[in-house]
Design a protein around this motif. Structure first.
Motif, PDB file in Angstrom:
ATOM      1  N   GLU A 146     -32.225  29.653   1.769  1.00 50.84           N
ATOM      2  CA  GLU A 146     -31.138  30.524   1.337  1.00 50.84           C
ATOM      3  C   GLU A 146     -29.996  29.700   0.744  1.00 50.84           C
ATOM      4  O   GLU A 146     -29.491  28.778   1.381  1.00 50.84           O
ATOM      5  CB  GLU A 146     -30.598  31.332   2.514  1.00 50.84           C
ATOM      6  CG  GLU A 146     -29.515  32.301   2.106  1.00 50.84           C
ATOM      7  CD  GLU A 146     -28.999  33.126   3.259  1.00 50.84           C
ATOM      8  OE1 GLU A 146     -27.895  33.664   3.132  1.00 50.84           O
ATOM      9  OE2 GLU A 146     -29.701  33.227   4.286  1.00 50.84           O
ATOM     10  N   VAL A 147     -29.611  30.046  -0.484  1.00 45.95           N
ATOM     11  CA  VAL A 147     -28.466  29.408  -1.137  1.00 45.95           C
ATOM     12  C   VAL A 147     -27.227  30.195  -0.742  1.00 45.95           C
ATOM     13  O   VAL A 147     -27.138  31.394  -0.989  1.00 45.95           O
ATOM     14  CB  VAL A 147     -28.628  29.378  -2.668  1.00 45.95           C
ATOM     15  CG1 VAL A 147     -27.378  28.807  -3.335  1.00 45.95           C
ATOM     16  CG2 VAL A 147     -29.866  28.581  -3.059  1.00 45.95           C
ATOM     17  N   ALA A 148     -26.262  29.514  -0.114  1.00 45.47           N
ATOM     18  CA  ALA A 148     -25.048  30.182   0.366  1.00 45.47           C
ATOM     19  C   ALA A 148     -23.921  30.140  -0.660  1.00 45.47           C
ATOM     20  O   ALA A 148     -23.077  31.034  -0.682  1.00 45.47           O
ATOM     21  CB  ALA A 148     -24.586  29.541   1.672  1.00 45.47           C
ATOM     22  N   ALA A 149     -23.893  29.108  -1.499  1.00 50.84           N
ATOM     23  CA  ALA A 149     -22.834  28.979  -2.508  1.00 50.84           C
ATOM     24  C   ALA A 149     -23.287  27.983  -3.569  1.00 50.84           C
ATOM     25  O   ALA A 149     -24.157  27.141  -3.326  1.00 50.84           O
ATOM     26  CB  ALA A 149     -21.536  28.505  -1.865  1.00 50.84           C
ATOM     27  N   LYS A 150     -22.672  28.091  -4.736  1.00 49.85           N
ATOM     28  CA  LYS A 150     -22.966  27.151  -5.826  1.00 49.85           C
ATOM     29  C   LYS A 150     -21.700  26.969  -6.649  1.00 49.85           C
ATOM     30  O   LYS A 150     -20.857  27.866  -6.733  1.00 49.85           O
ATOM     31  CB  LYS A 150     -24.112  27.659  -6.698  1.00 49.85           C
ATOM     32  CG  LYS A 150     -23.842  29.001  -7.347  1.00 49.85           C
ATOM     33  CD  LYS A 150     -25.033  29.514  -8.107  1.00 49.85           C
ATOM     34  CE  LYS A 150     -24.700  30.891  -8.689  1.00 49.85           C
ATOM     35  NZ  LYS A 150     -25.788  31.409  -9.480  1.00 49.85           N
ATOM     36  N   ASP A 151     -21.567  25.782  -7.242  1.00 48.71           N
ATOM     37  CA  ASP A 151     -20.368  25.484  -8.010  1.00 48.71           C
ATOM     38  C   ASP A 151     -20.648  24.305  -8.937  1.00 48.71           C
ATOM     39  O   ASP A 151     -21.609  23.564  -8.749  1.00 48.71           O
ATOM     40  CB  ASP A 151     -19.216  25.134  -7.061  1.00 48.71           C
ATOM     41  CG  ASP A 151     -17.849  25.213  -7.727  1.00 48.71           C
ATOM     42  OD1 ASP A 151     -17.749  25.719  -8.860  1.00 48.71           O
ATOM     43  OD2 ASP A 151     -16.878  24.756  -7.108  1.00 48.71           O
ATOM     44  N   VAL A 152     -19.774  24.156  -9.921  1.00 49.55           N
ATOM     45  CA  VAL A 152     -19.771  22.992 -10.794  1.00 49.55           C
ATOM     46  C   VAL A 152     -18.415  22.333 -10.630  1.00 49.55           C
ATOM     47  O   VAL A 152     -17.389  23.007 -10.666  1.00 49.55           O
ATOM     48  CB  VAL A 152     -19.988  23.398 -12.277  1.00 49.55           C
ATOM     49  CG1 VAL A 152     -19.904  22.181 -13.182  1.00 49.55           C
ATOM     50  CG2 VAL A 152     -21.316  24.104 -12.454  1.00 49.55           C
ATOM     51  N   GLU A 153     -18.414  21.019 -10.405  1.00 55.62           N
ATOM     52  CA  GLU A 153     -17.183  20.249 -10.240  1.00 55.62           C
ATOM     53  C   GLU A 153     -17.170  19.121 -11.268  1.00 55.62           C
ATOM     54  O   GLU A 153     -18.223  18.708 -11.754  1.00 55.62           O
ATOM     55  CB  GLU A 153     -17.112  19.590  -8.858  1.00 55.62           C
ATOM     56  CG  GLU A 153     -17.241  20.504  -7.690  1.00 55.62           C
ATOM     57  CD  GLU A 153     -17.291  19.734  -6.370  1.00 55.62           C
ATOM     58  OE1 GLU A 153     -16.908  20.354  -5.361  1.00 55.62           O
ATOM     59  OE2 GLU A 153     -17.721  18.570  -6.328  1.00 55.62           O
ATOM     60  N   VAL A 154     -15.978  18.627 -11.547  1.00 51.64           N
ATOM     61  CA  VAL A 154     -15.839  17.420 -12.349  1.00 51.64           C
ATOM     62  C   VAL A 154     -15.001  16.457 -11.528  1.00 51.64           C
ATOM     63  O   VAL A 154     -13.857  16.761 -11.183  1.00 51.64           O
ATOM     64  CB  VAL A 154     -15.188  17.704 -13.719  1.00 51.64           C
ATOM     65  CG1 VAL A 154     -15.019  16.410 -14.503  1.00 51.64           C
ATOM     66  CG2 VAL A 154     -16.015  18.707 -14.511  1.00 51.64           C
ATOM     67  N   VAL A 155     -15.591  15.315 -11.183  1.00 54.43           N
ATOM     68  CA  VAL A 155     -14.914  14.302 -10.380  1.00 54.43           C
ATOM     69  C   VAL A 155     -14.931  13.001 -11.173  1.00 54.43           C
ATOM     70  O   VAL A 155     -16.001  12.516 -11.555  1.00 54.43           O
ATOM     71  CB  VAL A 155     -15.614  14.118  -9.013  1.00 54.43           C
ATOM     72  CG1 VAL A 155     -14.950  13.011  -8.208  1.00 54.43           C
ATOM     73  CG2 VAL A 155     -15.615  15.424  -8.236  1.00 54.43           C
ATOM     74  N   ALA A 156     -13.742  12.473 -11.444  1.00 52.82           N
ATOM     75  CA  ALA A 156     -13.608  11.246 -12.243  1.00 52.82           C
ATOM     76  C   ALA A 156     -14.351  11.388 -13.574  1.00 52.82           C
ATOM     77  O   ALA A 156     -15.090  10.494 -13.985  1.00 52.82           O
ATOM     78  CB  ALA A 156     -14.076  10.032 -11.459  1.00 52.82           C
ATOM     79  N   ARG A 157     -14.201  12.542 -14.190  1.00 56.27           N
ATOM     80  CA  ARG A 157     -14.787  12.867 -15.503  1.00 56.27           C
ATOM     81  C   ARG A 157     -16.309  12.983 -15.494  1.00 56.27           C
ATOM     82  O   ARG A 157     -16.941  12.982 -16.542  1.00 56.27           O
ATOM     83  CB  ARG A 157     -14.333  11.858 -16.541  1.00 56.27           C
ATOM     84  CG  ARG A 157     -12.844  11.815 -16.708  1.00 56.27           C
ATOM     85  CD  ARG A 157     -12.436  10.616 -17.469  1.00 56.27           C
ATOM     86  NE  ARG A 157     -11.901  10.980 -18.764  1.00 56.27           N
ATOM     87  CZ  ARG A 157     -11.557  10.100 -19.676  1.00 56.27           C
ATOM     88  NH1 ARG A 157     -11.736   8.821 -19.443  1.00 56.27           N
ATOM     89  NH2 ARG A 157     -11.055  10.494 -20.820  1.00 56.27           N
ATOM     90  N   VAL A 158     -16.893  13.057 -14.314  1.00 55.48           N
ATOM     91  CA  VAL A 158     -18.346  13.202 -14.197  1.00 55.48           C
ATOM     92  C   VAL A 158     -18.647  14.576 -13.612  1.00 55.48           C
ATOM     93  O   VAL A 158     -18.246  14.877 -12.490  1.00 55.48           O
ATOM     94  CB  VAL A 158     -18.944  12.098 -13.289  1.00 55.48           C
ATOM     95  CG1 VAL A 158     -20.444  12.295 -13.130  1.00 55.48           C
ATOM     96  CG2 VAL A 158     -18.636  10.716 -13.842  1.00 55.48           C
ATOM     97  N   PRO A 159     -19.362  15.414 -14.379  1.00 57.17           N
ATOM     98  CA  PRO A 159     -19.715  16.732 -13.836  1.00 57.17           C
ATOM     99  C   PRO A 159     -20.805  16.617 -12.778  1.00 57.17           C
ATOM    100  O   PRO A 159     -21.669  15.730 -12.841  1.00 57.17           O
ATOM    101  CB  PRO A 159     -20.223  17.501 -15.059  1.00 57.17           C
ATOM    102  CG  PRO A 159     -20.640  16.465 -16.027  1.00 57.17           C
ATOM    103  CD  PRO A 159     -19.824  15.241 -15.750  1.00 57.17           C
TER     104      PRO A 159
END
Length: 104
Positions: free
Chosen positions: A35-48
């Motif tokens: 079961e997938v509870a959550a999903k997101d896209v982040e950018v940390v130090a210009r790296v997705p």
């Protein structure tokens, strides 16, 4: 049920694929067995990177962590078919913190 996060660095989308396929592919890979509870896209130090939270059935800690690492690995393999991938981190929820899962 223990909760885990898989964080995967993403580079370029491969020819013939759309950017939205990256997260869709990751969700489908995990969702096929867990079961997938959550999903997101982040950018940390210009790296997705994509971040998916999922659960595994309760067992003993070693088995839970090993299953989570295997699930995250399958996700990374699936995503590699649509985009270049980098570092994969697997984290386990402990109280109010996310702690790295040790490689076994």
């Amino acid at each position: 049920m223990p909760s885990y996060r898989a964080r995967l660095q993403i580079g370029d989308v491969l020819p013939g694929h759309r950017p939205e396929e990256v997260l869709d592919t990751a969700e489908a890979a995990i969702g096929a067995t867990h079961e997938v509870a959550a999903k997101d896209v982040e950018v940390v130090a210009r790296v997705p990177r994509i971040v998916l939270r999922f659960t595994v059935p309760a067992a003993h800690r070693g088995a839970e962590d090993a299953e989570a690492a295997a699930v995250a690995g399958r996700m990374a393999e699936a995503v590699a078919a649509v985009a270049t991938v980098g570092r994969l981190d697997v984290l386990r929820r402990e109280g109010g913190r996310w702690l790295p899962v040790s490689a076994r």
